[in-house]
Design a protein around this motif. Structure first.
Motif, PDB file in Angstrom:
ATOM      1  N   LEU A   1      14.792   1.224  27.437  1.00 37.14           N
ATOM      2  CA  LEU A   1      15.059   0.364  28.585  1.00 37.14           C
ATOM      3  C   LEU A   1      16.458  -0.224  28.497  1.00 37.14           C
ATOM      4  CD1 LEU A   1      14.219  -1.315  31.090  1.00 37.14           C
ATOM      5  CD2 LEU A   1      13.171  -2.957  29.504  1.00 37.14           C
ATOM      6  N   SER A   2      16.824  -0.719  27.328  1.00 37.21           N
ATOM      7  CA  SER A   2      18.142  -1.324  27.131  1.00 37.21           C
ATOM      8  C   SER A   2      19.265  -0.333  27.413  1.00 37.21           C
ATOM      9  CB  SER A   2      18.257  -1.849  25.694  1.00 37.21           C
ATOM     10  OG  SER A   2      19.516  -2.436  25.462  1.00 37.21           O
ATOM     11  N   ALA A   3      19.019   0.931  27.040  1.00 41.96           N
ATOM     12  CA  ALA A   3      20.047   1.957  27.222  1.00 41.96           C
ATOM     13  C   ALA A   3      20.066   2.541  28.630  1.00 41.96           C
ATOM     14  CB  ALA A   3      19.825   3.082  26.217  1.00 41.96           C
ATOM     15  N   GLY A   4      19.104   2.154  29.479  1.00 43.91           N
ATOM     16  CA  GLY A   4      19.065   2.654  30.847  1.00 43.91           C
ATOM     17  C   GLY A   4      18.380   3.997  31.008  1.00 43.91           C
ATOM     18  N   VAL A   5      17.679   4.469  29.961  1.00 43.64           N
ATOM     19  CA  VAL A   5      16.952   5.734  30.068  1.00 43.64           C
ATOM     20  C   VAL A   5      15.757   5.573  31.005  1.00 43.64           C
ATOM     21  CG1 VAL A   5      15.636   7.474  28.772  1.00 43.64           C
ATOM     22  CG2 VAL A   5      17.687   6.440  27.764  1.00 43.64           C
ATOM     23  N   ILE A   6      15.111   4.403  30.942  1.00 42.74           N
ATOM     24  CA  ILE A   6      14.006   4.068  31.828  1.00 42.74           C
ATOM     25  C   ILE A   6      14.265   2.692  32.426  1.00 42.74           C
ATOM     26  CG2 ILE A   6      12.247   5.467  30.679  1.00 42.74           C
ATOM     27  CD1 ILE A   6      11.400   2.993  29.091  1.00 42.74           C
ATOM     28  N   ASP A   7      13.594   2.386  33.544  1.00 42.92           N
ATOM     29  CA  ASP A   7      13.671   1.045  34.098  1.00 42.92           C
ATOM     30  C   ASP A   7      12.440   0.251  33.658  1.00 42.92           C
ATOM     31  OD1 ASP A   7      11.567   1.900  35.766  1.00 42.92           O
ATOM     32  OD2 ASP A   7      12.901   2.281  37.460  1.00 42.92           O
ATOM     33  N   PHE A   8      12.402  -1.024  34.004  1.00 45.86           N
ATOM     34  CA  PHE A   8      11.340  -1.904  33.540  1.00 45.86           C
ATOM     35  C   PHE A   8       9.972  -1.425  34.015  1.00 45.86           C
ATOM     36  CE2 PHE A   8       8.692  -5.755  34.302  1.00 45.86           C
ATOM     37  CZ  PHE A   8       8.534  -6.151  32.985  1.00 45.86           C
ATOM     38  N   GLU A   9       9.867  -1.041  35.276  1.00 47.09           N
ATOM     39  CA  GLU A   9       8.581  -0.609  35.831  1.00 47.09           C
ATOM     40  C   GLU A   9       8.080   0.647  35.131  1.00 47.09           C
ATOM     41  OE1 GLU A   9       6.560   0.735  40.103  1.00 47.09           O
ATOM     42  OE2 GLU A   9       8.600  -0.071  40.050  1.00 47.09           O
ATOM     43  N   THR A  10       8.973   1.619  34.959  1.00 46.08           N
ATOM     44  CA  THR A  10       8.586   2.855  34.274  1.00 46.08           C
ATOM     45  C   THR A  10       8.155   2.573  32.846  1.00 46.08           C
ATOM     46  OG1 THR A  10      10.072   4.220  35.622  1.00 46.08           O
ATOM     47  CG2 THR A  10       9.420   5.102  33.473  1.00 46.08           C
ATOM     48  N   GLY A  11       8.942   1.769  32.143  1.00 45.47           N
ATOM     49  CA  GLY A  11       8.610   1.445  30.759  1.00 45.47           C
ATOM     50  C   GLY A  11       7.253   0.787  30.628  1.00 45.47           C
ATOM     51  N   LEU A  12       6.948  -0.126  31.537  1.00 49.87           N
ATOM     52  CA  LEU A  12       5.669  -0.828  31.463  1.00 49.87           C
ATOM     53  C   LEU A  12       4.504   0.112  31.755  1.00 49.87           C
ATOM     54  CD1 LEU A  12       4.447  -3.521  30.838  1.00 49.87           C
ATOM     55  CD2 LEU A  12       4.759  -4.203  33.228  1.00 49.87           C
ATOM     56  N   GLN A  13       4.690   1.016  32.712  1.00 47.48           N
ATOM     57  CA  GLN A  13       3.629   1.997  32.974  1.00 47.48           C
ATOM     58  C   GLN A  13       3.411   2.917  31.774  1.00 47.48           C
ATOM     59  OE1 GLN A  13       3.439   3.704  37.137  1.00 47.48           O
ATOM     60  NE2 GLN A  13       5.431   2.728  37.267  1.00 47.48           N
ATOM     61  N   LEU A  14       4.498   3.301  31.121  1.00 51.20           N
ATOM     62  CA  LEU A  14       4.387   4.178  29.959  1.00 51.20           C
ATOM     63  C   LEU A  14       3.663   3.490  28.812  1.00 51.20           C
ATOM     64  CD1 LEU A  14       7.943   5.825  29.905  1.00 51.20           C
ATOM     65  CD2 LEU A  14       5.787   6.958  30.474  1.00 51.20           C
ATOM     66  N   VAL A  15       4.058   2.253  28.501  1.00 50.69           N
ATOM     67  CA  VAL A  15       3.441   1.585  27.345  1.00 50.69           C
ATOM     68  C   VAL A  15       2.008   1.149  27.662  1.00 50.69           C
ATOM     69  CG1 VAL A  15       5.661   0.858  26.416  1.00 50.69           C
ATOM     70  CG2 VAL A  15       4.387  -0.711  27.872  1.00 50.69           C
ATOM     71  N   LYS A  16       1.712   0.891  28.925  1.00 47.84           N
ATOM     72  CA  LYS A  16       0.330   0.578  29.292  1.00 47.84           C
ATOM     73  C   LYS A  16      -0.573   1.775  28.974  1.00 47.84           C
ATOM     74  CE  LYS A  16      -2.522  -0.907  33.248  1.00 47.84           C
ATOM     75  NZ  LYS A  16      -3.434   0.249  33.367  1.00 47.84           N
ATOM     76  N   MET A  17      -0.155   2.961  29.410  1.00 44.18           N
ATOM     77  CA  MET A  17      -0.940   4.160  29.122  1.00 44.18           C
ATOM     78  C   MET A  17      -0.948   4.461  27.627  1.00 44.18           C
ATOM     79  SD  MET A  17      -2.888   6.612  29.946  1.00 44.18           S
ATOM     80  CE  MET A  17      -2.865   6.640  31.748  1.00 44.18           C
TER      81      MET A  17
ATOM     82  N   SER B   1      10.769  10.180  35.685  1.00 48.91           N
ATOM     83  CA  SER B   1      12.148  10.630  35.533  1.00 48.91           C
ATOM     84  C   SER B   1      12.844   9.778  34.470  1.00 48.91           C
ATOM     85  CB  SER B   1      12.904  10.508  36.857  1.00 48.91           C
ATOM     86  OG  SER B   1      12.326  11.339  37.850  1.00 48.91           O
ATOM     87  N   PHE B   2      13.699  10.425  33.691  1.00 48.16           N
ATOM     88  CA  PHE B   2      14.449   9.756  32.634  1.00 48.16           C
ATOM     89  C   PHE B   2      15.938   9.992  32.872  1.00 48.16           C
ATOM     90  CE2 PHE B   2      10.256  10.800  31.108  1.00 48.16           C
ATOM     91  CZ  PHE B   2       9.858   9.664  30.411  1.00 48.16           C
TER      92      PHE B   2
ATOM     93  N   GLY C   1      21.219   8.048  28.802  1.00 53.73           N
ATOM     94  CA  GLY C   1      21.427   6.714  28.263  1.00 53.73           C
ATOM     95  C   GLY C   1      22.887   6.300  28.279  1.00 53.73           C
ATOM     96  N   ARG C   2      23.125   5.020  28.533  1.00 54.34           N
ATOM     97  CA  ARG C   2      24.492   4.504  28.490  1.00 54.34           C
ATOM     98  C   ARG C   2      24.849   3.977  27.101  1.00 54.34           C
ATOM     99  NH1 ARG C   2      21.740   0.748  31.881  1.00 54.34           N
ATOM    100  NH2 ARG C   2      21.258  -1.211  30.801  1.00 54.34           N
ATOM    101  N   LEU C   3      23.863   3.926  26.208  1.00 53.13           N
ATOM    102  CA  LEU C   3      24.054   3.491  24.828  1.00 53.13           C
ATOM    103  C   LEU C   3      23.309   4.458  23.918  1.00 53.13           C
ATOM    104  CD1 LEU C   3      23.195  -0.313  25.161  1.00 53.13           C
ATOM    105  CD2 LEU C   3      25.464   0.599  24.657  1.00 53.13           C
ATOM    106  N   PRO C   4      23.761   4.633  22.679  1.00 52.76           N
ATOM    107  CA  PRO C   4      22.994   5.463  21.746  1.00 52.76           C
ATOM    108  C   PRO C   4      21.685   4.777  21.349  1.00 52.76           C
ATOM    109  CG  PRO C   4      25.274   5.161  21.001  1.00 52.76           C
ATOM    110  CD  PRO C   4      25.039   4.166  22.098  1.00 52.76           C
TER     111      PRO C   4
END
Length: 280
Positions: A93-109, A209-210, A213-216
């Motif tokens: 999320l910090s690197a911009g690979v995913i957004d907050f909504e996507t990240g939360l759906q992923l970790v919920k599952m 979609s991914f 990343g803007r950061l390593p």
């Protein structure tokens, strides 16, 4: 240079995120809608629910994310991002690979799938281990017992079937290989015992979609920056392979003078960083 470190499961505690929930009401509302329950209320509970993997993971992801938003408001920007197990999703999320909504759906599952593996194994921490002897024991008992988190020279986490872990614990204690500390977990995370969860999670991740990343983001699996390819496979594999945390910190240390800042509840990763870095 600066590395943000995001903690994973085990860092949760009652009352975490209280001030952050007040600072970021829009994100809290979004999280509540995705999760289907009142997240701030969950984090105030003293019962077992907050420590249930299915609830722990989205709660920690959200608190970590809000903590980073708060830090970034001050103008602080990292050069690298890492996360321990679940925390790697906050690094993405910090690197911009995913957004907050996507990240939360992923970790919920992810949390729900891992929680379904209840009874398929357990985990122990081994403190002050004899690394060579512990690795030899893991090699002997594999695949029913293995090193799941290589956290520092002073702490490894092992996992496997209940019978294998119990037997290994007795041998570790009797052989003075290290001090055994049982962990309150519902399964053998980061091992082959998560294979069923990984297979289903791979299919779920393929819906999203991914972005580049803007950061390593230094991977738990390889202790090297992610190459940005085949995220569903990488995220599924993350469930069944060990966390190379000691190697991750060693890689970052090689990049030059580095500061490490833990972003999220507690100081678990700060303690591990000190244990690794003071030995070099």
């Amino acid at each position: 240079m600066l590395t943000f470190m995001f903690p994973g499961q085990g860092a949760q505690h009652r009352g975490m995120g209280a001030a952050l929930f007040e600072q970021f009401p829009r994100q809290v509302e979004q999280a509540n809608a995705i999760l289907g329950y009142d997240l701030p209320a969950l984090c105030q509970q003293s019962g077992p629910k907050l420590n249930d993997t299915a609830f722990t993971q989205p709660a920690l992801f959200t608190v970590n994310a809000l903590a980073e938003m708060s830090v970034r408001r001050t103008g602080v920007e990292p050069d690298f991002v890492i996360g321990h197990s679940l925390g790697e999703y906050n690094a993405l999320l910090s690197a911009g690979v995913i957004d907050f909504e996507t990240g939360l759906q992923l970790v919920k599952m992810r949390g729900e799938l891992m929680a379904r593996q209840n009874g398929k194994g357990t985990m122990i921490a081994v403190l002050d281990p004899d690394l060579a002897q512990l690795q030899a024991l893991a090699d002997e008992l594999s695949p029913d017992f293995c090193i799941a988190n290589d956290n520092s020279p002073k702490q490894l986490v092992c996992a496997g079937s209940v019978a294998a872990v119990e037997g290994a614990s007795r041998r570790i204690t009797a052989g003075n290989i290290g001090k055994v500390v049982p962990l309150k977990v519902s399964g053998a995370f980061h091992t082959r015992f998560m294979a069923d969860a990984a297979a289903e999670f791979r299919q779920f991740c393929a819906r999203f979609s991914f972005k580049p990343g803007r950061l390593p983001v230094v991977s738990n699996l390889s202790a090297r920056p992610h190459d940005g390819r085949d995220w569903p496979e990488r995220l599924a594999e993350h469930l069944t392979r060990p966390v190379q945390w000691r190697q991750t910190l060693a890689y970052l240390r090689q990049q030059g003078p580095m500061l490490f800042q833990e972003v999220g509840p507690g100081t678990v990763l700060t303690t591990l960083a000190k244990a690794n870095l003071t030995l070099h």
